[in-house]
Design a protein around this motif. Structure first.
Motif, PDB file in Angstrom:
ATOM      1  N   THR A 170      -3.241   1.004   5.513  1.00 29.59           N
ATOM      2  CA  THR A 170      -1.935   1.236   6.148  1.00 29.59           C
ATOM      3  C   THR A 170      -0.868   1.668   5.138  1.00 29.59           C
ATOM      4  OG1 THR A 170      -1.320  -1.099   5.921  1.00 29.59           O
ATOM      5  CG2 THR A 170      -2.434  -0.432   7.968  1.00 29.59           C
ATOM      6  N   VAL A 171      -1.150   1.489   3.845  1.00 26.85           N
ATOM      7  CA  VAL A 171      -0.210   1.937   2.808  1.00 26.85           C
ATOM      8  C   VAL A 171      -0.608   3.372   2.444  1.00 26.85           C
ATOM      9  CG1 VAL A 171       0.834   1.434   0.564  1.00 26.85           C
ATOM     10  CG2 VAL A 171      -0.087  -0.437   1.967  1.00 26.85           C
ATOM     11  N   THR A 172      -0.024   4.315   3.115  1.00 27.20           N
ATOM     12  CA  THR A 172      -0.513   5.697   3.052  1.00 27.20           C
ATOM     13  C   THR A 172      -0.330   6.353   1.693  1.00 27.20           C
ATOM     14  OG1 THR A 172       1.608   6.467   3.924  1.00 27.20           O
ATOM     15  CG2 THR A 172      -0.152   6.046   5.521  1.00 27.20           C
ATOM     16  N   TYR A 173       0.636   5.880   0.905  1.00 29.52           N
ATOM     17  CA  TYR A 173       0.871   6.589  -0.346  1.00 29.52           C
ATOM     18  C   TYR A 173      -0.248   6.351  -1.371  1.00 29.52           C
ATOM     19  CZ  TYR A 173       3.227   2.225  -1.912  1.00 29.52           C
ATOM     20  OH  TYR A 173       3.551   0.932  -2.220  1.00 29.52           O
ATOM     21  N   TYR A 174      -1.068   5.325  -1.200  1.00 27.33           N
ATOM     22  CA  TYR A 174      -2.193   5.162  -2.126  1.00 27.33           C
ATOM     23  C   TYR A 174      -3.133   6.366  -2.028  1.00 27.33           C
ATOM     24  CZ  TYR A 174      -0.865   0.250  -2.771  1.00 27.33           C
ATOM     25  OH  TYR A 174      -0.197  -0.911  -3.060  1.00 27.33           O
ATOM     26  N   LYS A 175      -3.413   6.783  -0.799  1.00 28.57           N
ATOM     27  CA  LYS A 175      -4.274   7.947  -0.610  1.00 28.57           C
ATOM     28  C   LYS A 175      -3.624   9.197  -1.181  1.00 28.57           C
ATOM     29  CE  LYS A 175      -6.848  10.478   2.958  1.00 28.57           C
ATOM     30  NZ  LYS A 175      -7.188  10.539   4.404  1.00 28.57           N
ATOM     31  N   ASP A 176      -2.337   9.351  -0.961  1.00 32.19           N
ATOM     32  CA  ASP A 176      -1.615  10.503  -1.500  1.00 32.19           C
ATOM     33  C   ASP A 176      -1.603  10.476  -3.031  1.00 32.19           C
ATOM     34  OD1 ASP A 176      -1.070  11.259   1.106  1.00 32.19           O
ATOM     35  OD2 ASP A 176       0.913  10.316   1.128  1.00 32.19           O
ATOM     36  N   ASN A 177      -1.401   9.288  -3.589  1.00 29.76           N
ATOM     37  CA  ASN A 177      -1.383   9.154  -5.045  1.00 29.76           C
ATOM     38  C   ASN A 177      -2.747   9.474  -5.643  1.00 29.76           C
ATOM     39  OD1 ASN A 177       0.877   6.248  -5.223  1.00 29.76           O
ATOM     40  ND2 ASN A 177       1.235   8.357  -4.592  1.00 29.76           N
ATOM     41  N   ALA A 178      -3.807   9.041  -4.976  1.00 27.82           N
ATOM     42  CA  ALA A 178      -5.159   9.314  -5.465  1.00 27.82           C
ATOM     43  C   ALA A 178      -5.440  10.811  -5.460  1.00 27.82           C
ATOM     44  CB  ALA A 178      -6.183   8.572  -4.615  1.00 27.82           C
ATOM     45  N   ARG A 179      -5.011  11.496  -4.400  1.00 24.29           N
ATOM     46  CA  ARG A 179      -5.213  12.946  -4.365  1.00 24.29           C
ATOM     47  C   ARG A 179      -4.380  13.614  -5.463  1.00 24.29           C
ATOM     48  NH1 ARG A 179      -7.170  17.226  -2.172  1.00 24.29           N
ATOM     49  NH2 ARG A 179      -5.955  19.139  -1.951  1.00 24.29           N
ATOM     50  N   HIS A 180      -3.181  13.142  -5.672  1.00 25.97           N
ATOM     51  CA  HIS A 180      -2.321  13.646  -6.741  1.00 25.97           C
ATOM     52  C   HIS A 180      -3.035  13.522  -8.093  1.00 25.97           C
ATOM     53  CE1 HIS A 180       1.612  14.409  -8.687  1.00 25.97           C
ATOM     54  NE2 HIS A 180       1.229  13.493  -9.573  1.00 25.97           N
ATOM     55  N   GLY A 181      -3.683  12.375  -8.315  1.00 26.38           N
ATOM     56  CA  GLY A 181      -4.422  12.168  -9.554  1.00 26.38           C
ATOM     57  C   GLY A 181      -5.629  13.071  -9.661  1.00 26.38           C
ATOM     58  N   PHE A 182      -6.365  13.221  -8.567  1.00 26.36           N
ATOM     59  CA  PHE A 182      -7.527  14.109  -8.569  1.00 26.36           C
ATOM     60  C   PHE A 182      -7.143  15.534  -8.923  1.00 26.36           C
ATOM     61  CE2 PHE A 182      -9.601  17.279  -5.718  1.00 26.36           C
ATOM     62  CZ  PHE A 182     -10.740  17.495  -6.499  1.00 26.36           C
TER      63      PHE A 182
ATOM     64  N   TRP B 217      -8.670   6.244  -9.995  1.00 25.27           N
ATOM     65  CA  TRP B 217      -9.651   5.296  -9.465  1.00 25.27           C
ATOM     66  C   TRP B 217      -8.948   4.153  -8.728  1.00 25.27           C
ATOM     67  CZ3 TRP B 217     -10.444   0.082 -10.077  1.00 25.27           C
ATOM     68  CH2 TRP B 217     -11.671  -0.415  -9.617  1.00 25.27           C
ATOM     69  N   THR B 218      -7.925   3.587  -9.349  1.00 20.73           N
ATOM     70  CA  THR B 218      -7.244   2.439  -8.757  1.00 20.73           C
ATOM     71  C   THR B 218      -6.594   2.794  -7.425  1.00 20.73           C
ATOM     72  OG1 THR B 218      -6.795   1.545 -10.974  1.00 20.73           O
ATOM     73  CG2 THR B 218      -5.495   0.656  -9.150  1.00 20.73           C
ATOM     74  N   THR B 219      -5.929   3.928  -7.362  1.00 23.99           N
ATOM     75  CA  THR B 219      -5.273   4.298  -6.109  1.00 23.99           C
ATOM     76  C   THR B 219      -6.285   4.659  -5.033  1.00 23.99           C
ATOM     77  OG1 THR B 219      -4.935   6.523  -7.057  1.00 23.99           O
ATOM     78  CG2 THR B 219      -3.063   4.994  -7.120  1.00 23.99           C
ATOM     79  N   ALA B 220      -7.420   5.225  -5.429  1.00 22.83           N
ATOM     80  CA  ALA B 220      -8.468   5.512  -4.447  1.00 22.83           C
ATOM     81  C   ALA B 220      -9.016   4.217  -3.866  1.00 22.83           C
ATOM     82  CB  ALA B 220      -9.589   6.327  -5.089  1.00 22.83           C
TER      83      ALA B 220
END
Length: 458
Positions: free
Chosen positions: A98-110, A87-90
């Protein structure tokens, strides 16, 4: 404003209902605190957790970190923690695109929620697995953990538009509806067997155990999850359950004094030890006490749900939320340095409230910031002086809660427990969810207020 998403729109809706005479005494304080919060989010919170909490070897997120953010221990993974990180990274991906790894981290969590935490045979989320994904601690499931799974899936879909996440969210809601929802007395059963059968309490269950009880904590986070789900999937049954939970929490779980009853029999008869001796009461304190942090958190969650439901002029929810905050300030607030105490109790042979645990946990202070600022905007001229308490609480957090050297928040305020300075910074019950949500909501509310009443048009 599209990157601020759902939470920002809630802020604007709440502000639009505020008292028309908005206080102009401290605009500088509002924006100064907002700037300090924004800086802390970026340099003392998110950057400490992500991406280093990502478990690149086995999926999901690492949970346990020392005071200086060194991973430690076996790294078991609980659905609550994994969902909160997702939830937090999403949300961070929407806020800081612009901090692209948040989106990547959220998908990793999903993917970990979908592929490991979800029970492919019986449905529902497992409560706990080891680092590699093997189920641990028995196969009992909880509505509380499943609520956070639903919460994370909804937020991830809002950010990513990945229909696989929405589909799993729908399956998660359906599983709760089939197994956990109580069609007779309403609300949700907290404890479930792996196949979803509610676990009934019997004489073999210790008196100190909550097994088989309904409770406020799962109820308020089911409310929160259904709010997030309804935002991305406005299904009529989701709306019905959201409205049901709002009314149940507001009218049944919240007492006339303004505090939440913690546990209930399945028919919503309160679990109380007030007529017992003090020794018995303290033995069962985890089942029966006043939790000031939950009270202030719930005031916000109820108002959030009310606005998402589109309830016009919902003065009952607003006044109930105000009563909860006023009760917490009057009975569980440190008037000297600020901060909400952990636990209180109304002993029948003692006057007023007794503080039975004076520690100040991190999540109560985070939720307190959020709700105090909300109340300051709703009731700017109230005798409780909510904005003054908000300023005092933020100063308390800066002084005793935030680790300005190693990052994030101590688990408890150092004024009451200095040893927490070297205690674990993260574990399966502590991540960035409470602090991130609270601080970002305060920042957005402050910026909206500074922009004037035009914010109501967002």
């Amino acid at each position: 404003m599209k990157h601020r998403g759902f939470r920002y729109r809630i802020v604007c809706l709440l502000i639009s209902l505020a008292h028309p005479v908005l206080s102009q005494k401290t605009p500088g304080d509002r924006m100064r605190i907002a700037a300090e919060m924004e800086k802390s989010i970026r340099t003392e919170m998110l950057n400490k957790w992500y991406p280093q909490a990502v478990d690149k070897e086995f999926g999901g997120f690492l949970s346990t970190f020392t005071y200086d953010f060194t991973p430690t221990g076996p790294q078991d993974k609980m659905i609550v923690t994994q969902a909160r990180h997702t939830w937090t990274t999403a949300k961070a991906a929407e806020r800081y695109p612009t901090v692209t790894y948040y989106k990547d981290n959220a998908r990793h969590g999903f993917l970990f929620l979908r592929d490991v935490m979800w029970d492919k045979q019986y449905g529902g989320f497992y409560n706990l697995v080891d680092r590699k994904g093997n189920v641990k601690g028995g196969d009992m499931k909880q509505a509380y953990g499943n609520a956070f799974g639903l919460y994370a899936l909804s937020a991830y879909y809002h950010m990513s538009h990945d229909t696989a996440a929405l589909n799993l969210a729908k399956k998660s809601f359906a599983w709760l509806e089939k197994h956990s929802h109580d069609p007779i007395h309403k609300g949700y059963f907290q404890h479930l067997q792996r196949n979803g059968t509610p676990i009934k309490r019997d004489d073999s269950v210790p008196s100190t155990s909550d097994l088989g009880y309904k409770d406020q904590n799962s109820s308020i986070h089911l409310l929160e999850a259904l709010t997030e789900l309804y935002t991305v999937w406005p299904d009529p049954l989701v709306r019905e359950r959201l409205d049901e939970m709002l009314r149940l929490i507001r009218d049944v779980i919240t007492t006339p004094k303004g505090n939440l009853t913690l546990f209930f029999q399945p028919d919503w008869t309160p679990v109380s030890f007030r007529d017992s001796s003090e020794a018995v009461i303290l033995k069962h304190r985890n089942l029966d006490h006043v939790s000031f942090g939950h009270d202030v958190e719930t005031a916000y969650l109820m108002l959030e749900a009310s606005h998402i439901l589109g309830l016009k002029n919902d003065t009952k929810t607003l006044q109930t939320g105000k009563r909860m905050v006023d009760h917490a300030l009057a009975n569980g607030w440190d008037k000297t340095v600020g901060g909400f105490y952990d636990q209180g109790y109304y002993f029948k042979d003692k006057p007023g409230m007794s503080i039975i645990r004076e520690s100040k946990n991190w999540w109560s202070q985070a939720e307190g910031l959020n709700t105090l600022l909300l109340m300051a905007d709703q009731f700017p001229n109230d005798s409780m002086h909510y904005f003054d308490q908000y300023k005092l609480l933020w100063q308390y957090v800066l002084t005793y809660m935030i680790d300005h050297e190693h990052g994030d928040w101590y688990e408890e305020g150092l004024d009451k427990d200095p040893k927490r300075k070297t205690a674990l910074k993260g574990h399966i019950w502590k991540a960035a969810y409470h602090t991130y949500r609270a601080l970002t909501t305060c920042v957005d509310r402050s910026k909206s207020k500074s922009a004037g009443h035009s914010s109501a048009n967002h």
